[in-house]
Scaffold this motif. Structure first.
Motif, PDB file in Angstrom:
ATOM      1  N   GLY A  54     -12.004 -12.825 -12.957  1.00 11.18           N
ATOM      2  CA  GLY A  54     -12.433 -13.620 -11.812  1.00 11.18           C
ATOM      3  C   GLY A  54     -11.255 -14.251 -11.102  1.00 11.18           C
ATOM      4  O   GLY A  54     -11.193 -14.286  -9.872  1.00 11.18           O
ATOM      5  N   THR A  55     -10.277 -14.729 -11.856  1.00 14.27           N
ATOM      6  CA  THR A  55      -9.086 -15.325 -11.247  1.00 14.27           C
ATOM      7  C   THR A  55      -8.306 -14.289 -10.460  1.00 14.27           C
ATOM      8  O   THR A  55      -7.827 -14.543  -9.353  1.00 14.27           O
ATOM      9  CB  THR A  55      -8.194 -15.940 -12.341  1.00 14.27           C
ATOM     10  OG1 THR A  55      -8.932 -16.923 -13.052  1.00 14.27           O
ATOM     11  CG2 THR A  55      -6.961 -16.574 -11.728  1.00 14.27           C
ATOM     12  N   ALA A  56      -8.177 -13.094 -11.047  1.00 16.98           N
ATOM     13  CA  ALA A  56      -7.441 -12.027 -10.360  1.00 16.98           C
ATOM     14  C   ALA A  56      -8.109 -11.672  -9.042  1.00 16.98           C
ATOM     15  O   ALA A  56      -7.444 -11.401  -8.042  1.00 16.98           O
ATOM     16  CB  ALA A  56      -7.363 -10.798 -11.264  1.00 16.98           C
ATOM     17  N   ARG A  57      -9.449 -11.675  -9.063  1.00 17.39           N
ATOM     18  CA  ARG A  57     -10.165 -11.328  -7.833  1.00 17.39           C
ATOM     19  C   ARG A  57      -9.909 -12.353  -6.734  1.00 17.39           C
ATOM     20  O   ARG A  57      -9.727 -12.013  -5.572  1.00 17.39           O
ATOM     21  CB  ARG A  57     -11.659 -11.226  -8.117  1.00 17.39           C
ATOM     22  CG  ARG A  57     -12.041  -9.940  -8.843  1.00 17.39           C
ATOM     23  CD  ARG A  57     -13.513  -9.926  -9.179  1.00 17.39           C
ATOM     24  NE  ARG A  57     -13.918  -8.649  -9.739  1.00 17.39           N
ATOM     25  CZ  ARG A  57     -15.115  -8.411 -10.230  1.00 17.39           C
ATOM     26  NH1 ARG A  57     -16.025  -9.357 -10.244  1.00 17.39           N
ATOM     27  NH2 ARG A  57     -15.405  -7.206 -10.719  1.00 17.39           N
ATOM     28  N   THR A  58      -9.924 -13.660  -7.117  1.00 17.54           N
ATOM     29  CA  THR A  58      -9.723 -14.681  -6.103  1.00 17.54           C
ATOM     30  C   THR A  58      -8.310 -14.654  -5.560  1.00 17.54           C
ATOM     31  O   THR A  58      -8.049 -15.178  -4.487  1.00 17.54           O
ATOM     32  CB  THR A  58     -10.039 -16.074  -6.675  1.00 17.54           C
ATOM     33  OG1 THR A  58      -9.174 -16.323  -7.791  1.00 17.54           O
ATOM     34  CG2 THR A  58     -11.489 -16.158  -7.124  1.00 17.54           C
ATOM     35  N   ARG A  59      -7.379 -14.036  -6.297  1.00 17.85           N
ATOM     36  CA  ARG A  59      -6.007 -13.960  -5.811  1.00 17.85           C
ATOM     37  C   ARG A  59      -5.799 -12.785  -4.865  1.00 17.85           C
ATOM     38  O   ARG A  59      -4.706 -12.574  -4.358  1.00 17.85           O
ATOM     39  CB  ARG A  59      -5.057 -13.832  -7.011  1.00 17.85           C
ATOM     40  CG  ARG A  59      -4.923 -15.120  -7.816  1.00 17.85           C
ATOM     41  CD  ARG A  59      -4.095 -14.898  -9.065  1.00 17.85           C
ATOM     42  NE  ARG A  59      -3.978 -16.122  -9.849  1.00 17.85           N
ATOM     43  CZ  ARG A  59      -3.477 -16.164 -11.077  1.00 17.85           C
ATOM     44  NH1 ARG A  59      -3.078 -15.023 -11.655  1.00 17.85           N
ATOM     45  NH2 ARG A  59      -3.402 -17.309 -11.737  1.00 17.85           N
ATOM     46  N   ASP A  60      -6.827 -11.994  -4.653  1.00 19.47           N
ATOM     47  CA  ASP A  60      -6.738 -10.849  -3.744  1.00 19.47           C
ATOM     48  C   ASP A  60      -7.828 -11.006  -2.694  1.00 19.47           C
ATOM     49  O   ASP A  60      -8.837 -10.306  -2.721  1.00 19.47           O
ATOM     50  CB  ASP A  60      -6.908  -9.547  -4.533  1.00 19.47           C
ATOM     51  CG  ASP A  60      -6.578  -8.323  -3.686  1.00 19.47           C
ATOM     52  OD1 ASP A  60      -6.341  -8.496  -2.476  1.00 19.47           O
ATOM     53  OD2 ASP A  60      -6.566  -7.213  -4.233  1.00 19.47           O
ATOM     54  N   PRO A  61      -7.652 -11.940  -1.745  1.00 18.36           N
ATOM     55  CA  PRO A  61      -8.733 -12.253  -0.800  1.00 18.36           C
ATOM     56  C   PRO A  61      -9.140 -11.078   0.074  1.00 18.36           C
ATOM     57  O   PRO A  61     -10.319 -10.923   0.388  1.00 18.36           O
ATOM     58  CB  PRO A  61      -8.146 -13.396   0.038  1.00 18.36           C
ATOM     59  CG  PRO A  61      -6.667 -13.300  -0.139  1.00 18.36           C
ATOM     60  CD  PRO A  61      -6.463 -12.784  -1.520  1.00 18.36           C
ATOM     61  N   GLU A  62      -8.189 -10.228   0.461  1.00 16.35           N
ATOM     62  CA  GLU A  62      -8.545  -9.096   1.310  1.00 16.35           C
ATOM     63  C   GLU A  62      -9.448  -8.121   0.570  1.00 16.35           C
ATOM     64  O   GLU A  62     -10.397  -7.568   1.137  1.00 16.35           O
ATOM     65  CB  GLU A  62      -7.279  -8.386   1.800  1.00 16.35           C
ATOM     66  CG  GLU A  62      -6.513  -9.169   2.846  1.00 16.35           C
ATOM     67  CD  GLU A  62      -7.387  -9.510   4.052  1.00 16.35           C
ATOM     68  OE1 GLU A  62      -8.091  -8.605   4.550  1.00 16.35           O
ATOM     69  OE2 GLU A  62      -7.382 -10.679   4.474  1.00 16.35           O
ATOM     70  N   ARG A  63      -9.135  -7.897  -0.694  1.00 13.85           N
ATOM     71  CA  ARG A  63      -9.964  -6.993  -1.483  1.00 13.85           C
ATOM     72  C   ARG A  63     -11.354  -7.586  -1.690  1.00 13.85           C
ATOM     73  O   ARG A  63     -12.365  -6.880  -1.627  1.00 13.85           O
ATOM     74  CB  ARG A  63      -9.297  -6.715  -2.828  1.00 13.85           C
ATOM     75  CG  ARG A  63     -10.020  -5.683  -3.671  1.00 13.85           C
ATOM     76  CD  ARG A  63      -9.268  -5.426  -4.958  1.00 13.85           C
ATOM     77  NE  ARG A  63      -9.977  -4.485  -5.813  1.00 13.85           N
ATOM     78  CZ  ARG A  63      -9.601  -4.177  -7.038  1.00 13.85           C
ATOM     79  NH1 ARG A  63      -8.516  -4.727  -7.555  1.00 13.85           N
ATOM     80  NH2 ARG A  63     -10.296  -3.314  -7.754  1.00 13.85           N
ATOM     81  N   THR A  64     -11.417  -8.884  -1.961  1.00 14.84           N
ATOM     82  CA  THR A  64     -12.707  -9.542  -2.142  1.00 14.84           C
ATOM     83  C   THR A  64     -13.528  -9.454  -0.866  1.00 14.84           C
ATOM     84  O   THR A  64     -14.721  -9.143  -0.888  1.00 14.84           O
ATOM     85  CB  THR A  64     -12.508 -11.017  -2.529  1.00 14.84           C
ATOM     86  OG1 THR A  64     -11.763 -11.082  -3.741  1.00 14.84           O
ATOM     87  CG2 THR A  64     -13.844 -11.712  -2.709  1.00 14.84           C
TER      88      THR A  64
END
Length: 228
Positions: free
Chosen positions: A22-32
């Motif tokens: 979940g942390t990794a996802r929030t660090r990639d806003p464009e991908r999210t």
């Protein structure tokens, strides 16, 4: 990290791993953001604006509602983003046709063939257009991008028409916007009504032979109109 001991406390490895993801996802806003857009496109295509649920979109995207609201404001804002993304996708594909590099007749045929096949390969496009028209374009009317996204195609089509007219291949007085609406219209109607048409005329209009025949017909009709 906690290890597992038989008879001891529950293993926390799985929870830690999930938190890390979940942390990794929030660090990639464009991908999210891209995942949310993709999930929303699917949900709106299947259920329409009224039937789509933010919870379902968040689950599809593997995100939480907080992130969805952060990027898009609300469901209607997300629908507008989906419409902008949808228009941008087809226009990007049209730009890749490089119509200015082709002879006028070849350019026109390529555009018509592309349009027909795009509707075939992207049924969600038709559903989203239908949904926005039901709402009288109230979402895209608020978009500062939609006109800029769509204008380059009409300009490119105008250049093809001018070259074809100068070469004595196309008739004069053709409005590029009217022409594009005719090309899109004869393609759109076929796919937006394909189930009812197949039923009332007792034909499989999605068969490869029917699709090939319709594509040829679309090209013949438009080229017949354009011919000098």
């Amino acid at each position: 990290m906690t290890t597992v001991k038989r008879g001891g406390r529950p293993n926390r490895k799985r929870k830690v791993a999930a938190d890390d993801i979940g942390t990794a996802r929030t660090r990639d806003p464009e991908r999210t953001r891209a995942r949310i857009l993709e999930a929303a496109t699917d949900e709106f295509s299947q259920r329409g604006l009224g039937g789509a649920r933010v919870d379902a979109i968040a689950r599809r995207a593997g995100a939480n509602k907080r992130m969805l609201y952060h990027y898009f404001g609300n469901k209607e804002g997300l629908f507008l983003a989906v419409m902008e993304h949808t228009y941008a996708h087809i226009r990007t594909q049209e730009e890749a046709l490089h119509l200015d590099d082709l002879a006028p007749v070849q350019a026109m045929r390529r555009l018509m063939r592309f349009t027909f096949r795009y509707f075939l390969g992207n049924p969600h496009f038709i559903v989203l257009l239908n949904s926005e028209n039901l709402h009288r374009a109230r979402h895209i009317r608020r978009s500062p991008r939609v006109k800029a996204i769509n204008s380059p195609l009409i300009e490119a089509l105008g250049r093809v028409l001018r070259r074809g007219r100068a070469a004595g291949l196309f008739r004069s007085g053709v409005d590029p916007l009217q022409l594009y609406m005719s090309i899109a219209g004869v393609c759109y109607f076929y796919f937006s009504n394909i189930h009812t048409l197949s039923t009332i005329f007792d034909r499989d209009l999605m068969s490869s032979s029917a699709l090939a025949a319709r594509e040829r017909h679309v090209i013949d009709v438009i080229m017949g109109y354009l011919r000098a």
